[in-house]
Design a protein around this motif. Structure first.
Motif, mmCIF file in Angstrom:
data_model
loop_
_atom_site.group_PDB
_atom_site.id
_atom_site.type_symbol
_atom_site.label_atom_id
_atom_site.label_comp_id
_atom_site.label_asym_id
_atom_site.label_seq_id
_atom_site.Cartn_x
_atom_site.Cartn_y
_atom_site.Cartn_z
ATOM 1 N N LEU A 223 0.850 -1.199 0.000
ATOM 2 C CA LEU A 223 0.000 0.000 0.000
ATOM 3 C C LEU A 223 0.879 1.239 0.000
ATOM 4 N N VAL A 224 0.624 2.136 -0.918
ATOM 5 C CA VAL A 224 1.320 3.420 -0.946
ATOM 6 C C VAL A 224 0.273 4.501 -0.713
ATOM 7 N N GLU A 225 0.455 5.296 0.325
ATOM 8 C CA GLU A 225 -0.492 6.384 0.580
ATOM 9 C C GLU A 225 -0.136 7.543 -0.334
ATOM 10 N N GLY A 226 -1.075 7.944 -1.154
ATOM 11 C CA GLY A 226 -0.807 9.048 -2.085
ATOM 12 C C GLY A 226 -1.800 9.021 -3.225
ATOM 13 N N THR A 227 -1.510 9.827 -4.202
ATOM 14 C CA THR A 227 -2.376 9.949 -5.378
ATOM 15 C C THR A 227 -1.543 9.668 -6.615
ATOM 16 N N VAL A 228 -2.074 8.886 -7.519
ATOM 17 C CA VAL A 228 -1.388 8.737 -8.807
ATOM 18 C C VAL A 228 -1.654 10.023 -9.582
ATOM 19 N N ALA A 229 -0.603 10.834 -9.690
ATOM 20 C CA ALA A 229 -0.770 12.151 -10.302
ATOM 21 C C ALA A 229 -0.598 12.083 -11.805
ATOM 22 N N GLU A 230 0.218 11.116 -12.256
ATOM 23 C CA GLU A 230 0.459 10.977 -13.699
ATOM 24 C C GLU A 230 0.626 9.515 -14.035
ATOM 25 N N LEU A 231 0.136 9.171 -15.195
ATOM 26 C CA LEU A 231 0.327 7.813 -15.713
ATOM 27 C C LEU A 231 0.922 7.944 -17.102
ATOM 28 N N ASP A 232 1.929 7.132 -17.379
ATOM 29 C CA ASP A 232 2.464 7.081 -18.735
ATOM 30 C C ASP A 232 2.399 5.623 -19.172
ATOM 31 N N PRO A 233 1.263 5.225 -19.722
ATOM 32 C CA PRO A 233 1.085 3.810 -20.045
ATOM 33 C C PRO A 233 2.120 3.306 -21.048
ATOM 34 N N ASP A 234 2.552 4.168 -21.964
ATOM 35 C CA ASP A 234 3.505 3.698 -22.971
ATOM 36 C C ASP A 234 4.881 3.457 -22.368
ATOM 37 N N ALA A 235 5.248 4.259 -21.369
ATOM 38 C CA ALA A 235 6.562 4.099 -20.731
ATOM 39 C C ALA A 235 6.517 3.133 -19.537
ATOM 40 N N GLY A 236 5.308 2.688 -19.158
ATOM 41 C CA GLY A 236 5.206 1.798 -18.004
ATOM 42 C C GLY A 236 5.564 2.494 -16.712
ATOM 43 N N ARG A 237 5.087 3.708 -16.557
ATOM 44 C CA ARG A 237 5.482 4.483 -15.382
ATOM 45 C C ARG A 237 4.280 5.233 -14.796
ATOM 46 N N ALA A 238 4.250 5.283 -13.464
ATOM 47 C CA ALA A 238 3.233 6.072 -12.767
ATOM 48 C C ALA A 238 3.939 6.964 -11.769
ATOM 49 N N THR A 239 3.479 8.204 -11.662
ATOM 50 C CA THR A 239 4.056 9.135 -10.693
ATOM 51 C C THR A 239 3.068 9.314 -9.552
ATOM 52 N N VAL A 240 3.573 9.090 -8.342
ATOM 53 C CA VAL A 240 2.721 9.150 -7.153
ATOM 54 C C VAL A 240 3.158 10.329 -6.292
ATOM 55 N N THR A 241 2.197 11.127 -5.863
ATOM 56 C CA THR A 241 2.509 12.178 -4.890
ATOM 57 C C THR A 241 1.808 11.828 -3.587
ATOM 58 N N GLY A 242 2.504 12.015 -2.493
ATOM 59 C CA GLY A 242 1.911 11.661 -1.204
ATOM 60 C C GLY A 242 2.715 12.236 -0.072
ATOM 61 N N PRO A 243 2.415 11.821 1.156
ATOM 62 C CA PRO A 243 3.101 12.360 2.325
ATOM 63 C C PRO A 243 4.606 12.153 2.268
ATOM 64 N N GLU A 244 5.028 11.132 1.534
ATOM 65 C CA GLU A 244 6.475 10.875 1.459
ATOM 66 C C GLU A 244 7.108 11.501 0.226
ATOM 67 N N GLY A 245 6.410 12.418 -0.411
ATOM 68 C CA GLY A 245 6.976 13.113 -1.562
ATOM 69 C C GLY A 245 6.505 12.524 -2.871
ATOM 70 N N VAL A 246 7.304 12.751 -3.907
ATOM 71 C CA VAL A 246 6.946 12.308 -5.256
ATOM 72 C C VAL A 246 7.824 11.121 -5.616
ATOM 73 N N ARG A 247 7.211 10.083 -6.146
ATOM 74 C CA ARG A 247 8.028 8.939 -6.573
ATOM 75 C C ARG A 247 7.446 8.311 -7.835
ATOM 76 N N ASP A 248 8.329 7.684 -8.582
ATOM 77 C CA ASP A 248 7.904 6.975 -9.788
ATOM 78 C C ASP A 248 7.809 5.486 -9.498
ATOM 79 N N LEU A 249 6.794 4.844 -10.053
ATOM 80 C CA LEU A 249 6.675 3.396 -9.955
ATOM 81 C C LEU A 249 6.766 2.811 -11.363
ATOM 82 N N ALA A 250 7.490 1.724 -11.472
ATOM 83 C CA ALA A 250 7.529 1.007 -12.752
ATOM 84 C C ALA A 250 6.425 -0.036 -12.749
#
Ligand SMILES: Cc1cc2nc3c(=O)[nH]c(=O)nc-3n(C[C@H](O)[C@H](O)[C@H](O)COP(=O)(O)OP(=O)(O)OC[C@H]3O[C@@H](n4cnc5c(N)ncnc54)[C@H](O)[C@@H]3O)c2cc1C
Length: 416
Positions: free
Chosen positions: A91-118
């Motif tokens: 579980l990651v607390e945050g919001t998926v702020a951006e999705l890039d389906p072609d690159a296989g990447r999601a950007t999550v913003t939350g209490p722990e900052g901004v991070r990318d998920l593959a």
């Protein structure tokens, strides 16, 4: 293998099976009924082949069916998502702020900052929120999400006796909300304004019960009229009519959050992801959409209604499809086969209507009222919150009436 939450391995998403040595990285956006169910089912049934990460803005589960009750100050359990989802899901607390389906990447913003998920696959389960398509949205309250319900609660409680309150929208949410408001505060004047006939969706006896119950609760009914604008203390109706309204609750429409549209994924006019019958996005097959956030073709020809009756089966179906894909099983291309059987709508604490439907979700037959209907509603609102935990403990337990079985059930014929 990419680790959920680790700096992204920028793999492209594709519908090709993940190599047999790699675990499929599945991101579930949102942990409402649909997202939580999809996550625990997939993790429970394909643990060795799939890593499931869920992103949700809050650490606690929201039983959305009860938001209008939360707005009235009723205590509603909110279990910790970490416990509900269990150890098999990240579980990651945050919001998926951006999705890039072609690159296989999601950007999550939350209490722990901004991070990318593959990610290899994405299940969009972001639900829906209230939309107000008329001028004056800043003046309205809503019950479509937890934060809105929390804002409504003190505003409604602070109204002086005799204040004028309007609920706009006569769908199920509007009916449940107006009844709850009127029952909670008999000292304020509550009205329902809707473009259709009040209770028009129900069969005649169900409709009569809705109208009589609202009448008994002192709700003034204005049907067949559209609201053109909302002002601080009044509603402007079509035809130039004006009604006073010290507090307006908008239940007149819901739409999916903008995430999918912003990601370039094909969506309908309400922002819901257009999918085929398997629940795969028409534009990005590595993306699936479930619950309110998805628009799949239904037996009735339109999309399935935004409802729990759709959220749970669609989530379970998407989980099964991804499991089949990860395990290389043949049923990864099976379409969802779902038929509706009934709807149950509460009208305050003491009244409800249980309305049988066709498999296409059209009201039919005799509506049930009285204690049986109230009991059915209580079972529904408590059962939906518990269903995720049951699915986690017994993965695969969520089942649904298939269209043909539902058709037989509503015709009163025995199951084949
Ligand atoms: C007051 C009310 C009463 C209702 N009563 C009934 C009823 O009696 N029967 C019925 O069938 N239906 C009812 N509904 C409709 C029902 O609640 C929805 O159909 C159901 O919630 C859909 O489930 P879902 O999981 O798709 O979405 P949701 O339950 O809305 O969950 C979506 C989750 O995704 C999260 N999310 C959104 N965007 C992002 C993002 N970018 N990143 C991460 N997370 C995100 C949200 O915060 C939320 O937690 C009612 C709705 C309301 C508001």
């Amino acid at each position: 293998m990419s680790q959920p939450g680790a700096p992204s391995r920028r793999v492209g998403m594709s519908t090709q099976k993940t190599p047999s040595t790699a675990r499929m990285q599945v991101l579930v956006v949102g942990a409402g009924y649909a997202g939580a169910t999809a996550a625990v089912r997939l993790a429970g049934r394909a643990r060795n082949r799939v890593d499931v990460t869920v992103v949700n803005p809050r650490p606690r589960f929201v039983n959305r069916l009860r938001l209008h009750q939360i707005a009235m100050g009723r205590a509603v359990p909110a279990p910790a998502l970490r416990d509900l989802l269990g150890a098999g899901v990240t579980l990651v607390e945050g919001t998926v702020a951006e999705l890039d389906p072609d690159a296989g990447r999601a950007t999550v913003t939350g209490p722990e900052g901004v991070r990318d998920l593959a990610v290899d696959r994405v299940v969009i389960a972001a639900g829906s929120t209230t939309t107000v398509p008329v001028p004056g949205a800043g003046h309205v309250h809503a019950v479509g999400d937890l934060e809105s319900a929390h804002r409504l609660r003190p505003a409604f409680a602070a109204l002086p006796a005799g204040a004028q309150v309007s609920v706009v929208g006569g769908g199920f949410t509007g009916l449940e909300t107006v009844a709850e408001l009127a029952e909670t505060r008999p000292d304020v004047a509550v009205r329902l304004v809707t473009s259709g006939e009040v209770g028009g969706w129900f069969t005649p006896d169900g409709r009569a019960h809705v109208r009589e119950t609202l009448d008994g609760l002192g709700v003034a009914l204005i049907g067949g009229t559209r609201v053109r604008a909302v002002e601080r203390d009044r509603l402007l109706l079509e035809g130039g009519h004006v009604v006073p309204s010290d507090l307006t609750v908008w239940c007149g429409g819901f739409a999916a959050p903008p995430l999918a549209r912003q990601a370039g994924i094909a969506v309908d006019e309400r922002g819901a992801v257009l999918t085929d019958g398997t629940l795969r996005s028409l534009s990005h097959p590595a993306v699936l959409a479930v619950g309110d956030a998805g628009h799949a073709p239904s037996p009735g020809g339109d999309r399935y209604s935004m409802s729990c009756q759709y959220a749970f089966p669609s989530a379970a179906h998407a989980a099964d499809l991804l499991r089949a894909e990860a395990l290389g099983l043949p049923d990864a291309g099976a379409p969802l086969d779902l038929g509706f059987t009934a709807r149950v709508v509460s009208l305050g604490r003491r009244h409800a209507v249980l309305q049988p439907t066709t498999k296409e979700d059209v009201a039919r037959g005799r509506a049930w009222t009285g204690r049986a209907a109230v009991l059915a509603k209580n079972v529904q609102v408590r059962g939906t919150a518990r269903a995720v935990g049951v699915e986690r403990r017994l993965p695969g337990v969520v089942r649904w009436p298939h269209a043909e079985r539902a058709a037989r059930a509503v015709r009163g014929e025995p199951a084949a």
